[in-house]
Design an enzyme around this catalytic site. Structure first.
Site, PDB file in Angstrom:
ATOM      1  N   LYS A  72       0.957  -1.366  -0.005  1.00  0.00           N
ATOM      2  CA  LYS A  72       0.088   0.032  -0.119  1.00  0.00           C
ATOM      3  C   LYS A  72       0.877   1.324  -0.036  1.00  0.00           C
ATOM      4  CE  LYS A  72      -3.781  -1.985   2.459  1.00  0.00           C
ATOM      5  NZ  LYS A  72      -4.573  -2.242   3.759  1.00  0.00           N
ATOM      6  N   TYR A 132      -5.417   5.880  -1.169  1.00  0.00           N
ATOM      7  CA  TYR A 132      -4.345   4.732  -1.170  1.00  0.00           C
ATOM      8  C   TYR A 132      -4.391   3.880  -2.267  1.00  0.00           C
ATOM      9  CZ  TYR A 132      -7.898   1.698   1.163  1.00  0.00           C
ATOM     10  OH  TYR A 132      -8.905   1.053   1.606  1.00  0.00           O
ATOM     11  N   ASP A 169     -18.653  -4.978   8.981  1.00  0.00           N
ATOM     12  CA  ASP A 169     -19.745  -4.978   7.970  1.00  0.00           C
ATOM     13  C   ASP A 169     -19.130  -5.960   6.653  1.00  0.00           C
ATOM     14  OD1 ASP A 169     -21.648  -4.768   5.878  1.00  0.00           O
ATOM     15  OD2 ASP A 169     -21.610  -2.670   6.020  1.00  0.00           O
TER      16      ASP A 169
END
Length: 177
Positions: A72, A132, A169
């Site tokens: 990343k 990112y 979630d």
């Protein structure tokens, strides 16, 4: 670009080198050549934006299992974050250690993390946006999360009051944990 390696091998804080004049400045923010010279991943397949309404929002810690790890390159484009990298490499001399950097829209610093490092951040201001790039596509079967407060890491998050922590979630890959 100015690359400063952290105490975790392969994790870098990157400062864009500014070329200033009366108009403002110009600063390269990515160079495939500069990344390859240092042995860093230089191919990014997705760009992501994480918008966070409230100061104290904590995202992470997350990673993808091998061979699907995501290197990343993280940058805060609005507001400010406390960004954290956790060494998840069992053979590393810094296994389970963490480093952090404050990324802000003003300082324009970037944080580079190899694909075998856990990642998370906490927002330091309301209305914070993080941009990112990742080197591998999201794979639900390879996705893993770690507790933000796992005593094995002992991360010292800066904001305790007003911290926003929600349950996972599963329909969305980058959840507030």
């Amino acid at each position: 670009m100015i690359f400063t390696e952290s105490e975790l091998k392969g994790v870098y804080v990157i400062e864009p080198e500014r070329f200033e004049d009366e108009r403002g400045f110009f600063a390269p923010s990515f160079s495939e050549r500069e990344f390859e010279t240092r042995g860093l991943e230089s191919r990014f397949v997705e760009n992501n934006i994480s918008y966070n309404r409230r100061r104290g929002t904590l995202r992470g810690l997350h990673y993808q299992t091998p061979p699907h790890g995501q290197a990343k390159l993280v940058r805060c484009t609005r507001g400010a974050i406390f960004d954290v990298a956790v060494d998840l490499r069992p053979a590393s001399t810094t296994f389970r250690r963490w480093v952090s950097v404050e990324l802000t829209a003003e300082n324009r610093l970037m944080f580079y993390l190899p694909g075998d490092i856990g990642h998370g951040f906490q927002t330091l201001e309301d209305d914070t946006e993080v941009f990112y790039q990742v080197s591998a596509f999201y794979r639900p079967d390879a996705y893993r999360g770690l507790r933000w407060d796992d005593p094995a890491f002992g991360i010292e998050w800066p904001l305790a009051e007003g911290r926003v922590i929600l349950a996972r979630d599963s329909s969305y890959p980058d959840f507030i944990l």
